[in-house]
Design a protein around this motif. Structure first.
Motif, PDB file in Angstrom:
ATOM      1  N   GLU A  42       0.997  -1.348  -0.082  1.00 35.19           N
ATOM      2  CA  GLU A  42      -0.128  -0.007  -0.074  1.00 35.19           C
ATOM      3  C   GLU A  42       0.874   1.274   0.173  1.00 35.19           C
ATOM      4  OE1 GLU A  42      -3.853   2.147   2.590  1.00 35.19           O
ATOM      5  OE2 GLU A  42      -3.241  -0.029   2.991  1.00 35.19           O
ATOM      6  N   LEU A  43       1.884   1.246   0.743  1.00 32.83           N
ATOM      7  CA  LEU A  43       2.833   2.381   0.815  1.00 32.83           C
ATOM      8  C   LEU A  43       3.838   2.496  -0.278  1.00 32.83           C
ATOM      9  CD1 LEU A  43       3.951   2.204   4.486  1.00 32.83           C
ATOM     10  CD2 LEU A  43       2.399   3.920   3.512  1.00 32.83           C
ATOM     11  N   GLY A  44       4.142   1.399  -1.029  1.00 37.36           N
ATOM     12  CA  GLY A  44       4.971   1.350  -2.251  1.00 37.36           C
ATOM     13  C   GLY A  44       6.333   1.492  -1.939  1.00 37.36           C
ATOM     14  N   VAL A  45       6.634   1.205  -0.711  1.00 38.43           N
ATOM     15  CA  VAL A  45       8.123   0.997  -0.358  1.00 38.43           C
ATOM     16  C   VAL A  45       8.332  -0.022   0.363  1.00 38.43           C
ATOM     17  CG1 VAL A  45       8.236   3.782  -0.199  1.00 38.43           C
ATOM     18  CG2 VAL A  45       7.769   2.438   1.767  1.00 38.43           C
ATOM     19  N   GLN A  46       9.652  -0.617   0.451  1.00 39.39           N
ATOM     20  CA  GLN A  46      10.135  -1.652   1.497  1.00 39.39           C
ATOM     21  C   GLN A  46      10.482  -0.995   2.925  1.00 39.39           C
ATOM     22  OE1 GLN A  46      13.090  -4.038  -0.268  1.00 39.39           O
ATOM     23  NE2 GLN A  46      13.280  -5.486   1.807  1.00 39.39           N
ATOM     24  N   LEU A  47       9.707  -1.650   3.871  1.00 40.63           N
ATOM     25  CA  LEU A  47      10.053  -1.106   5.047  1.00 40.63           C
ATOM     26  C   LEU A  47      10.969  -1.882   6.046  1.00 40.63           C
ATOM     27  CD1 LEU A  47       6.199  -0.722   6.286  1.00 40.63           C
ATOM     28  CD2 LEU A  47       7.841   1.031   5.423  1.00 40.63           C
ATOM     29  N   PHE A  48      11.268  -3.221   5.570  1.00 45.79           N
ATOM     30  CA  PHE A  48      12.342  -4.133   6.248  1.00 45.79           C
ATOM     31  C   PHE A  48      13.088  -4.708   5.195  1.00 45.79           C
ATOM     32  CE2 PHE A  48       8.554  -4.078   8.991  1.00 45.79           C
ATOM     33  CZ  PHE A  48       9.081  -3.609  10.176  1.00 45.79           C
ATOM     34  N   GLU A  49      14.289  -4.796   5.371  1.00 49.64           N
ATOM     35  CA  GLU A  49      15.334  -5.538   4.930  1.00 49.64           C
ATOM     36  C   GLU A  49      15.476  -6.990   5.638  1.00 49.64           C
ATOM     37  OE1 GLU A  49      19.207  -3.909   4.362  1.00 49.64           O
ATOM     38  OE2 GLU A  49      18.189  -2.330   2.812  1.00 49.64           O
ATOM     39  N   ARG A  50      15.035  -8.052   5.093  1.00 49.93           N
ATOM     40  CA  ARG A  50      15.111  -9.305   5.833  1.00 49.93           C
ATOM     41  C   ARG A  50      15.561 -10.320   5.204  1.00 49.93           C
ATOM     42  NH1 ARG A  50      10.092  -6.872   4.559  1.00 49.93           N
ATOM     43  NH2 ARG A  50       8.580  -8.036   3.747  1.00 49.93           N
ATOM     44  N   ASN A  51      16.260 -11.259   5.763  1.00 49.57           N
ATOM     45  CA  ASN A  51      16.828 -12.424   5.193  1.00 49.57           C
ATOM     46  C   ASN A  51      16.543 -13.616   6.162  1.00 49.57           C
ATOM     47  OD1 ASN A  51      18.953 -12.362   7.012  1.00 49.57           O
ATOM     48  ND2 ASN A  51      19.816 -11.021   5.724  1.00 49.57           N
ATOM     49  N   THR A  52      17.141 -14.953   5.986  1.00 47.19           N
ATOM     50  CA  THR A  52      16.830 -15.856   7.027  1.00 47.19           C
ATOM     51  C   THR A  52      17.527 -15.769   8.422  1.00 47.19           C
ATOM     52  OG1 THR A  52      18.739 -17.111   6.103  1.00 47.19           O
ATOM     53  CG2 THR A  52      16.713 -17.694   5.139  1.00 47.19           C
ATOM     54  N   ARG A  53      18.579 -14.586   8.364  1.00 41.34           N
ATOM     55  CA  ARG A  53      19.143 -14.718   9.547  1.00 41.34           C
ATOM     56  C   ARG A  53      18.846 -13.081  10.192  1.00 41.34           C
ATOM     57  NH1 ARG A  53      25.642 -15.321   8.365  1.00 41.34           N
ATOM     58  NH2 ARG A  53      25.536 -15.218  10.477  1.00 41.34           N
ATOM     59  N   SER A  54      18.370 -12.243   9.744  1.00 45.71           N
ATOM     60  CA  SER A  54      18.249 -10.648  10.326  1.00 45.71           C
ATOM     61  C   SER A  54      16.905 -10.052   9.656  1.00 45.71           C
ATOM     62  CB  SER A  54      19.487 -10.193  10.434  1.00 45.71           C
ATOM     63  OG  SER A  54      19.847  -9.782   9.246  1.00 45.71           O
ATOM     64  N   VAL A  55      16.628  -9.015  10.583  1.00 47.17           N
ATOM     65  CA  VAL A  55      15.452  -7.968  10.061  1.00 47.17           C
ATOM     66  C   VAL A  55      16.137  -6.826  10.300  1.00 47.17           C
ATOM     67  CG1 VAL A  55      13.235  -7.332  10.128  1.00 47.17           C
ATOM     68  CG2 VAL A  55      13.761  -9.798  10.224  1.00 47.17           C
ATOM     69  N   ARG A  56      16.100  -5.948   9.713  1.00 43.28           N
ATOM     70  CA  ARG A  56      16.285  -4.433   9.983  1.00 43.28           C
ATOM     71  C   ARG A  56      15.529  -3.493   9.328  1.00 43.28           C
ATOM     72  NH1 ARG A  56      20.146  -1.654   7.144  1.00 43.28           N
ATOM     73  NH2 ARG A  56      21.162  -2.769   5.210  1.00 43.28           N
ATOM     74  N   LEU A  57      15.251  -2.335   9.772  1.00 43.12           N
ATOM     75  CA  LEU A  57      14.504  -1.249   9.290  1.00 43.12           C
ATOM     76  C   LEU A  57      15.249  -0.903   7.819  1.00 43.12           C
ATOM     77  CD1 LEU A  57      13.070   0.358  12.060  1.00 43.12           C
ATOM     78  CD2 LEU A  57      11.702  -0.611  10.636  1.00 43.12           C
ATOM     79  N   THR A  58      14.499  -0.418   6.779  1.00 49.64           N
ATOM     80  CA  THR A  58      15.084   0.424   5.620  1.00 49.64           C
ATOM     81  C   THR A  58      14.895   1.903   6.173  1.00 49.64           C
ATOM     82  OG1 THR A  58      12.943   0.439   4.513  1.00 49.64           O
ATOM     83  CG2 THR A  58      14.339  -1.093   4.009  1.00 49.64           C
ATOM     84  N   SER A  59      15.629   2.728   5.421  1.00 44.91           N
ATOM     85  CA  SER A  59      15.445   4.112   5.593  1.00 44.91           C
ATOM     86  C   SER A  59      14.132   4.527   5.770  1.00 44.91           C
ATOM     87  CB  SER A  59      16.328   5.013   4.693  1.00 44.91           C
ATOM     88  OG  SER A  59      15.722   4.968   3.386  1.00 44.91           O
ATOM     89  N   ALA A  60      13.281   4.071   4.615  1.00 46.45           N
ATOM     90  CA  ALA A  60      11.817   4.411   4.686  1.00 46.45           C
ATOM     91  C   ALA A  60      10.996   3.679   5.983  1.00 46.45           C
ATOM     92  CB  ALA A  60      11.230   3.717   3.487  1.00 46.45           C
ATOM     93  N   GLY A  61      11.390   2.641   6.283  1.00 45.20           N
ATOM     94  CA  GLY A  61      11.125   1.936   7.807  1.00 45.20           C
ATOM     95  C   GLY A  61      11.028   2.971   8.867  1.00 45.20           C
ATOM     96  N   GLU A  62      12.500   3.462   8.814  1.00 40.45           N
ATOM     97  CA  GLU A  62      13.069   4.323   9.980  1.00 40.45           C
ATOM     98  C   GLU A  62      12.217   5.637   9.879  1.00 40.45           C
ATOM     99  OE1 GLU A  62      17.171   4.719   9.577  1.00 40.45           O
ATOM    100  OE2 GLU A  62      17.677   2.840  10.333  1.00 40.45           O
ATOM    101  N   SER A  63      11.924   5.980   9.050  1.00 40.35           N
ATOM    102  CA  SER A  63      11.230   7.304   8.734  1.00 40.35           C
ATOM    103  C   SER A  63       9.898   7.261   8.936  1.00 40.35           C
ATOM    104  CB  SER A  63      11.341   7.778   7.418  1.00 40.35           C
ATOM    105  OG  SER A  63      12.771   8.265   6.915  1.00 40.35           O
ATOM    106  N   PHE A  64       9.463   5.958   8.736  1.00 38.60           N
ATOM    107  CA  PHE A  64       8.108   5.781   9.212  1.00 38.60           C
ATOM    108  C   PHE A  64       7.570   5.436  10.743  1.00 38.60           C
ATOM    109  CE2 PHE A  64       3.922   2.542   8.483  1.00 38.60           C
ATOM    110  CZ  PHE A  64       3.159   3.908   8.183  1.00 38.60           C
ATOM    111  N   LEU A  65       8.555   4.786  11.314  1.00 40.23           N
ATOM    112  CA  LEU A  65       8.207   4.431  12.710  1.00 40.23           C
ATOM    113  C   LEU A  65       7.922   5.531  13.584  1.00 40.23           C
ATOM    114  CD1 LEU A  65       8.444   2.024  14.607  1.00 40.23           C
ATOM    115  CD2 LEU A  65      10.886   2.686  15.001  1.00 40.23           C
ATOM    116  N   GLU A  66       8.477   6.472  13.933  1.00 38.28           N
ATOM    117  CA  GLU A  66       8.064   7.435  14.812  1.00 38.28           C
ATOM    118  C   GLU A  66       6.659   8.087  14.573  1.00 38.28           C
ATOM    119  OE1 GLU A  66       9.294   8.300  17.685  1.00 38.28           O
ATOM    120  OE2 GLU A  66      10.565   6.577  17.272  1.00 38.28           O
ATOM    121  N   PRO A  67       6.280   8.554  13.438  1.00 41.10           N
ATOM    122  CA  PRO A  67       4.915   9.075  13.163  1.00 41.10           C
ATOM    123  C   PRO A  67       3.839   7.928  13.456  1.00 41.10           C
ATOM    124  CG  PRO A  67       6.177   9.497  11.282  1.00 41.10           C
ATOM    125  CD  PRO A  67       7.167   8.695  12.119  1.00 41.10           C
ATOM    126  N   VAL A  68       4.283   6.609  13.211  1.00 42.19           N
ATOM    127  CA  VAL A  68       3.269   5.585  13.459  1.00 42.19           C
ATOM    128  C   VAL A  68       3.120   5.596  15.198  1.00 42.19           C
ATOM    129  CG1 VAL A  68       2.750   3.000  13.403  1.00 42.19           C
ATOM    130  CG2 VAL A  68       3.573   4.292  11.265  1.00 42.19           C
TER     131      VAL A  68
END
Length: 300
Positions: A42-68
């Motif tokens: 819905e946002l048209g952006v990737q919020l997380f970079e994830r693989n079988t070993r780790s999950v981390r926020l993308t820059s879009a995810g970091e920008s999205f977190l505080e307003p949420v």
């Protein structure tokens, strides 16, 4: 975008682990992953970079977190405020009172309400005579009024909180001040000081009714808007007056109070409110008043 999507995103962003986030939300991991994918679509952006070993926020995810987080915090505040308002813990109650005659009951009410419900705002409307207070309660201008019986307006409920006795106030050097009790009929030739006619004062009404029952109409030579001024004029020798026992705390040089001869003439003071007033804050105030201003024993 739904609230559940924002809640899911916040949980994953804070845990940085889908399994722990799912456990925190008390749901299975696959539906959680699906909600995150729906949100990203819905946002048209990737919020997380994830693989079988780790999950981390993308820059879009970091920008999205505080307003949420702000949105979720504000929503929680709004929910708690609505529930508190429904319980009467927030809100505004407008109260009409006359002044001197409420000097004991009004402070007891306001202190008790502020202790029990500090977020309830009490809007005080002074110099509101009892009959005027009844009319304003009836038309919704006031939530609560200090009044005197009888209460005849349709839809207005009331509860007695005090019983007052009619007294005579006169100058201390008046020849009748030597008496312990004042027969009403001997006041027939005296000048009177009182509230304005047709202003809605039940004290004035009681004075006129009492004098007429004794066979005369009181000769009012001076009118004043409140008991403090009326009694100051009495102390100055302008005239005498009939008043209620609840103002006896007003003590001035040159002023004395005397009981009336015969059976005591009593007036019941009450709180009045519209029975259909939907205000939860008013209901909370009335509940506090049950303890702060109980109905005296032996009164209706």
């Amino acid at each position: 975008m739904e609230l559940r999507h924002l809640t899911a995103f916040t949980a994953v962003a804070e845990e940085l682990h889908f399994g722990r986030a799912a456990k925190r939300l008390r749901m299975a991991q696959p539906p959680l992953s699906q909600q995150i994918r729906q949100l990203e679509k819905e946002l048209g952006v990737q919020l997380f970079e994830r693989n079988t070993r780790s999950v981390r926020l993308t820059s879009a995810g970091e920008s999205f977190l505080e307003p949420v987080r702000t949105v979720l915090d504000n929503l929680d505040t709004a929910v708690r405020a609505a529930k508190a308002a429904g319980r009467g813990e927030f809100g505004r109650v407008t109260i009409g009172f006359a002044g001197a005659s409420s000097h004991e009951t009004l402070p007891r009410l306001t202190r008790a309400v502020r202790a029990a419900h500090p977020a309830v705002e009490l809007v005080m409307k002074g110099q509101t005579y009892a009959n005027v207070a009844l009319d304003r309660v009836a038309d919704g201008t006031l939530d609560l009024g200090f009044v005197r019986l009888p209460v005849t307006q349709p839809g207005v409920a009331h509860r007695v909180i005090d019983e007052e006795e009619l007294l005579c106030a006169l100058p201390s050097d008046h020849h009748l001040a030597a008496l312990d009790e004042i027969p009403i009929e001997i006041l027939a030739g005296e000048p009177f000081v009182s509230f304005p006619a047709n202003a809605g004062s039940t004290v004035r009404d009681a004075m006129v009714e009492t004098c007429e029952a004794a066979g005369f109409n009181p000769r009012v030579v001076q009118e004043a808007p409140d008991s403090y001024t009326i009694l100051a004029l009495v102390a100055a020798g302008v005239g005498v007056t009939l008043t209620v026992s609840s103002v006896r705390h007003i003590q001035q040089t040159g002023l004395v109070y005397r009981q009336l001869a015969g059976p005591p003439i009593r007036r019941q003071a009450a709180l009045a409110w519209r029975a259909d007033n939907p205000s939860a804050a008013l209901r909370a105030v009335l509940a506090v008043c049950e303890e702060a201003l109980p109905t005296p024993a032996g009164t209706d």
